[in-house]
Design an enzyme around this catalytic site. Structure first.
Site, PDB file in Angstrom:
ATOM      1  N   CYS A   1      -8.193   6.413  10.316  1.00  0.00           N
ATOM      2  CA  CYS A   1      -8.526   5.144   9.646  1.00  0.00           C
ATOM      3  C   CYS A   1      -7.572   4.030  10.062  1.00  0.00           C
ATOM      4  CB  CYS A   1      -8.528   5.282   8.120  1.00  0.00           C
ATOM      5  SG  CYS A   1      -9.798   6.353   7.491  1.00  0.00           S
TER       6      CYS A   1
ATOM      7  N   ASP B   1       0.867  -1.175   0.000  1.00  0.00           N
ATOM      8  CA  ASP B   1       0.000   0.000   0.000  1.00  0.00           C
ATOM      9  C   ASP B   1       0.907   1.229   0.000  1.00  0.00           C
ATOM     10  OD1 ASP B   1      -1.421   2.234   0.733  1.00  0.00           O
ATOM     11  OD2 ASP B   1      -2.436   1.312   2.449  1.00  0.00           O
TER      12      ASP B   1
ATOM     13  N   LYS C   1      -3.169  11.967  -3.336  1.00  0.00           N
ATOM     14  CA  LYS C   1      -2.136  12.202  -2.328  1.00  0.00           C
ATOM     15  C   LYS C   1      -0.788  12.580  -2.957  1.00  0.00           C
ATOM     16  CE  LYS C   1      -4.401   9.588   1.253  1.00  0.00           C
ATOM     17  NZ  LYS C   1      -4.468   8.389   2.103  1.00  0.00           N
TER      18      LYS C   1
ATOM     19  N   GLN D   1       0.838   6.560   1.040  1.00  0.00           N
ATOM     20  CA  GLN D   1       1.620   7.653   1.649  1.00  0.00           C
ATOM     21  C   GLN D   1       3.012   7.751   1.064  1.00  0.00           C
ATOM     22  OE1 GLN D   1       0.654  10.043   3.656  1.00  0.00           O
ATOM     23  NE2 GLN D   1      -1.376   9.148   3.797  1.00  0.00           N
TER      24      GLN D   1
HETATM   25  C1  LIG Z   1      -5.159   7.378   2.175  1.00  0.00           C
HETATM   26  C2  LIG Z   1      -4.677   6.023   2.426  1.00  0.00           C
HETATM   27  C3  LIG Z   1      -5.373   4.908   1.962  1.00  0.00           C
HETATM   28  C4  LIG Z   1      -6.690   5.010   1.248  1.00  0.00           C
HETATM   29  O1  LIG Z   1      -6.583   5.764   0.085  1.00  0.00           O
HETATM   30  P1  LIG Z   1      -7.893   6.165  -0.710  1.00  0.00           P
HETATM   31  O2  LIG Z   1      -7.418   7.230  -1.634  1.00  0.00           O
HETATM   32  O3  LIG Z   1      -8.862   6.681   0.314  1.00  0.00           O
HETATM   33  O4  LIG Z   1      -8.395   4.957  -1.395  1.00  0.00           O
HETATM   34  C5  LIG Z   1      -4.825   3.672   2.193  1.00  0.00           C
HETATM   35  N1  LIG Z   1      -3.674   3.525   2.835  1.00  0.00           N
HETATM   36  C6  LIG Z   1      -2.966   4.573   3.297  1.00  0.00           C
HETATM   37  C7  LIG Z   1      -1.660   4.341   3.964  1.00  0.00           C
HETATM   38  C8  LIG Z   1      -3.454   5.855   3.115  1.00  0.00           C
HETATM   39  O5  LIG Z   1      -2.766   6.885   3.577  1.00  0.00           O
END
Ligand SMILES: *Cc1c(COP(=O)(O)O)cnc(C)c1O
Length: 407
Positions: free
Chosen positions: A365, A201, A227, A204
């Site tokens: 989250c 993932d 982001k 960030q």
């Molecule tokens: C923001 C974020 C997500 C989710 O991203 P979305 O754009 O809301 O789908 C997942 N993992 C991390 C580490 C994030 O910062």
């Protein structure tokens, strides 16, 4: 001092001129979403104003122009991640969408009862829930790499977890809540030793760190455009070609097919097999401009400057009595989570907002992470390249004001 001209960069972001409660906006919520430079705003207006058309199937001028701009963005993302093939880039609605795609296609097809999926304590809900849903459906077992009190993953525990039962590892590159940069190259290597596939993932990481999916040997890598100074509702999934080819499609509909009859449908090739329906064309087109913008500044320059901000802010915030920084990992990006003795994060957020300072408060989250840390939440200031030392001074003054008002 940074070689970047920060004042000039700030002029690229019109929103930074906004006044909030009569004060100059101080935007410290970049881990939630970054602001957009003019080149991205112009790209969106230009697309809708001059060449809006549906892509791929049209033969008229506008359709071809839109299609080539759309596909140029795919190429830009390929280069951004250093993927080997263009068709390894699946355009999605974002990180969450990419993770769900992998869980619902790779996971449903290749994982079975008793198989183990490893995630970590640092995960965002979007890298927890899709795997839980899969486990519920298939009878897989979810295991979680623990962290130490600094917010670093305990790698020895991860290694102990790995076995021939491990079929999938899905971990965050950089924690959105604490800023921890995980040693994903090692994590991937260890997973591959037991034959497991790995998703990273990168939500960030993408704006702070140079990503090379080939060197990392990641099987899947996901991020969100919003982001990295791009638009919302757009992101990408990188997957190794052979894996993507072996996976069934995710959503059915137009674009993802080769031929449809009522008896049987054959699916399109990569990447289109995973891109059913009319995509977010304008936002896809615009993301190339965001990537070009980052490349223009230089990711290493961005990272070096953000690190200056992090070091300064860490120093200044540490001096505030009753303030504790949550997350002191060895390797961090410019994210600072903190708690104030006797003050609820919500109150911190509200009082800072009155001063024009936007921070995020709550669980970010990452509720299981907050439980592990035995706190309900934090206040989080996350910095981007357009932030300044003066703004951090305002944050410090703002926190002193919070203390005066609440305590
Ligand atoms: C923001 C974020 C997500 C989710 O991203 P979305 O754009 O809301 O789908 C997942 N993992 C991390 C580490 C994030 O910062």
């Amino acid at each position: 001092m940074s070689i970047l001209d920060i004042n000039k960069i700030r002029q690229d972001f019109p929103i930074l001129d906004e006044k909030i409660n009569g004060k100059n906006l101080v935007y410290f919520d970049n881990a939630a979403t970054t602001q957009k430079p003019l080149v991205v705003l112009d790209a969106l207006a230009n697309y809708y104003g001059h060449y809006n058309a549906n892509i791929h199937r049209g033969i008229h001028f506008l359709a071809e122009k839109a299609t080539s701009a759309f596909e140029e963005s795919r190429t830009a993302i390929q280069q951004f991640l250093n993927a080997k093939y263009k068709e390894e880039i699946i355009l999605t609605y974002g990180t969450t969408d990419g993770i769900n795609l992998v869980a619902q296609t790779y996971g449903r097809k290749f994982l079975k009862e008793g198989d183990e999926i490893i995630i970590s304590t640092l995960e965002h809900h979007s890298n927890i829930v899709p795997w839980q849903m899969l486990c519920e459906e298939k009878g897989c077992i979810l295991r979680v790499i623990p962290i130490d009190d600094n917010g670093d993953l305990i790698l020895e525990e991860y290694e102990k977890m790995l076995s021939e039962k491990t079929k999938f590892v899905s971990v965050v590159h950089v924690s959105n809540a604490l800023g921890t940069i995980n040693p994903i190259k090692i994590i991937i290597e260890k997973a591959h030793e037991v034959g497991a596939k790995v998703l990273i993932d990168g939500a960030q990481a993408a704006s702070h760190i140079t990503i090379d999916v080939q060197t990392l040997d990641a099987d899947f890598y996901v991020f969100s455009a919003h982001k990295i100074f791009g638009p919302t509702g757009m992101g990408a999934l990188y997957g190794k070609k052979d894996l993507l080819n072996a996976m069934p499609p995710y959503r059915g509909g137009g674009e993802m097919i080769k031929e449809v009859t009522f008896e049987k449908t054959t699916y399109n090739e990569l990447p289109y097999k995973f891109e059913a329906g009319t995509p977010n064309i304008a936002d896809v087109v615009a993301v190339k401009f965001a990537i070009d913008y980052i490349n223009g500044l230089g990711k290493a320059n961005i990272a070096a400057y953000e690190d200056e901000l992090l070091v300064y802010a860490t120093q200044q915030l540490s001096e505030i009595e009753g303030l504790r920084i949550v997350g002191q990992a060895k390797e961090k990006v410019s994210v600072i989570s903190f708690v104030l003795d006797g003050i609820h994060p919500q109150d911190v957020g509200v009082i800072l907002d009155q001063q024009g300072i936007a921070v995020r408060t709550g669980h970010h989250c990452t509720q299981p992470l907050m439980s592990r840390l035995k706190i309900p939440g934090t206040s989080r200031a996350s910095f981007a390249v357009y932030n300044t030392i003066e703004e951090i001074d305002k944050l410090v003054a703002g926190i002193h004001k919070v203390k005066k008002m609440v305590l």
